[in-house]
Design a protein around this motif. Structure first.
Motif, PDB file in Angstrom:
ATOM      1  N   GLY A  55     -34.463  62.864   8.951  1.00 41.55           N
ATOM      2  CA  GLY A  55     -35.358  62.675  10.079  1.00 41.55           C
ATOM      3  C   GLY A  55     -36.068  63.652  10.159  1.00 41.55           C
ATOM      4  N   GLN A  56     -36.009  64.543  11.147  1.00 39.06           N
ATOM      5  CA  GLN A  56     -36.528  65.637  11.637  1.00 39.06           C
ATOM      6  C   GLN A  56     -35.501  66.934  11.621  1.00 39.06           C
ATOM      7  OE1 GLN A  56     -40.277  65.886  12.534  1.00 39.06           O
ATOM      8  NE2 GLN A  56     -39.865  64.260  11.362  1.00 39.06           N
ATOM      9  N   SER A  57     -34.569  66.799  10.821  1.00 44.15           N
ATOM     10  CA  SER A  57     -33.648  67.847  10.560  1.00 44.15           C
ATOM     11  C   SER A  57     -33.350  67.987   9.026  1.00 44.15           C
ATOM     12  CB  SER A  57     -32.696  67.471  11.480  1.00 44.15           C
ATOM     13  OG  SER A  57     -31.773  66.567  10.984  1.00 44.15           O
ATOM     14  N   ILE A  58     -32.519  69.029   8.801  1.00 45.13           N
ATOM     15  CA  ILE A  58     -31.849  69.197   7.472  1.00 45.13           C
ATOM     16  C   ILE A  58     -30.341  69.128   7.605  1.00 45.13           C
ATOM     17  CG2 ILE A  58     -33.772  70.347   6.432  1.00 45.13           C
ATOM     18  CD1 ILE A  58     -32.071  72.798   6.528  1.00 45.13           C
ATOM     19  N   VAL A  59     -29.672  68.930   6.559  1.00 47.03           N
ATOM     20  CA  VAL A  59     -28.235  68.837   6.673  1.00 47.03           C
ATOM     21  C   VAL A  59     -27.682  69.186   5.265  1.00 47.03           C
ATOM     22  CG1 VAL A  59     -26.083  67.189   6.877  1.00 47.03           C
ATOM     23  CG2 VAL A  59     -28.201  66.614   8.151  1.00 47.03           C
ATOM     24  N   PHE A  60     -26.440  70.007   5.513  1.00 46.13           N
ATOM     25  CA  PHE A  60     -25.970  70.561   4.519  1.00 46.13           C
ATOM     26  C   PHE A  60     -24.391  70.577   4.628  1.00 46.13           C
ATOM     27  CE2 PHE A  60     -26.647  74.325   7.034  1.00 46.13           C
ATOM     28  CZ  PHE A  60     -25.482  75.138   7.120  1.00 46.13           C
ATOM     29  N   ARG A  61     -23.652  70.660   3.543  1.00 40.00           N
ATOM     30  CA  ARG A  61     -22.346  70.659   3.336  1.00 40.00           C
ATOM     31  C   ARG A  61     -21.918  72.249   3.311  1.00 40.00           C
ATOM     32  NH1 ARG A  61     -19.860  66.466  -0.667  1.00 40.00           N
ATOM     33  NH2 ARG A  61     -18.080  67.359   0.165  1.00 40.00           N
ATOM     34  N   THR A  62     -20.816  72.621   3.965  1.00 43.27           N
ATOM     35  CA  THR A  62     -19.869  73.907   3.694  1.00 43.27           C
ATOM     36  C   THR A  62     -18.693  73.989   3.777  1.00 43.27           C
ATOM     37  OG1 THR A  62     -20.407  76.327   4.388  1.00 43.27           O
ATOM     38  CG2 THR A  62     -20.425  74.584   5.988  1.00 43.27           C
ATOM     39  N   ALA A  63     -17.939  74.994   3.354  1.00 39.33           N
ATOM     40  CA  ALA A  63     -16.577  75.204   3.454  1.00 39.33           C
ATOM     41  C   ALA A  63     -16.224  75.859   4.790  1.00 39.33           C
ATOM     42  CB  ALA A  63     -15.956  75.890   2.388  1.00 39.33           C
ATOM     43  N   GLY A  64     -14.915  75.855   5.162  1.00 35.59           N
ATOM     44  CA  GLY A  64     -14.631  76.451   6.364  1.00 35.59           C
ATOM     45  C   GLY A  64     -14.702  78.194   6.450  1.00 35.59           C
ATOM     46  N   GLY A  65     -15.677  78.694   5.539  1.00 31.82           N
ATOM     47  CA  GLY A  65     -15.655  80.044   5.367  1.00 31.82           C
ATOM     48  C   GLY A  65     -16.878  80.638   6.357  1.00 31.82           C
ATOM     49  N   SER A  66     -17.294  81.801   5.771  1.00 30.92           N
ATOM     50  CA  SER A  66     -18.210  82.659   6.589  1.00 30.92           C
ATOM     51  C   SER A  66     -19.403  81.957   7.099  1.00 30.92           C
ATOM     52  CB  SER A  66     -18.633  83.751   5.580  1.00 30.92           C
ATOM     53  OG  SER A  66     -19.303  83.318   4.565  1.00 30.92           O
ATOM     54  N   LYS A  67     -20.231  81.177   6.306  1.00 35.34           N
ATOM     55  CA  LYS A  67     -21.445  80.354   6.944  1.00 35.34           C
ATOM     56  C   LYS A  67     -20.713  79.810   8.155  1.00 35.34           C
ATOM     57  CE  LYS A  67     -23.027  78.079   3.466  1.00 35.34           C
ATOM     58  NZ  LYS A  67     -22.645  78.425   1.979  1.00 35.34           N
ATOM     59  N   LEU A  68     -19.637  79.098   8.165  1.00 31.21           N
ATOM     60  CA  LEU A  68     -19.300  78.273   9.421  1.00 31.21           C
ATOM     61  C   LEU A  68     -18.909  79.027  10.514  1.00 31.21           C
ATOM     62  CD1 LEU A  68     -19.256  75.284  10.023  1.00 31.21           C
ATOM     63  CD2 LEU A  68     -16.990  75.130   9.450  1.00 31.21           C
TER      64      LEU A  68
END
Length: 139
Positions: A47-60
């Motif tokens: 839609g009008q957003s982006i989605v990505f996956r991540t592990a439970g590390g520094s980004k999150l």
């Protein structure tokens, strides 16, 4: 697209989404303790957003502390290129129905790691520009 008379032009917001959808890899900029961090991520437009996956590390962890992010995607050919910039808020997707939809997106980890967290970036600002490659003018 830009040309030699106008080497850089703004891209309309609707067109920015088309450029974003044409790519799979971008850069997510976060800040931790006032210092910038940049992560390459693979993503999908939703839609009008982006989605990505991540592990439970520094980004999150960084997103939990400061959800304000920037996200950039670029593309180019021999003659010119474009750049799209999102400034917005990143939030982990926790709603069961949204998670079920996110699980069907073509988001596979690049490296053999488990990435169970989905994050949605919703823009406050979206901008884009196209540009023509060429020599520096003499004047």
């Amino acid at each position: 697209m830009a040309d030699m008379d106008n080497p850089m032009t703004e891209i309309e917001e609707d067109t920015c989404w088309g450029y974003l959808a044409s790519q799979e890899v971008g850069r997510l900029a976060t800040a931790k303790d006032g210092k910038p961090e940049i992560f390459p991520i693979n993503y999908c437009v939703d839609g009008q957003s982006i989605v990505f996956r991540t592990a439970g590390g520094s980004k999150l962890q960084e997103l939990a502390e400061n959800a304000n992010v920037a996200f950039e995607v670029d593309g180019w050919t021999v003659d010119g290129g474009w750049s799209i910039l999102i400034k917005g808020v990143a939030e982990e997707i926790t709603n069961a129905a949204e998670l079920a939809l996110a699980d069907k997106m073509p988001l596979k980890p690049w490296v053999p790691t488990v990435k169970r967290h989905y994050v949605r970036v919703t823009p406050d600002q979206l901008s884009g520009r196209s540009f023509y490659f060429g020599p520096e003018p003499k004047n």
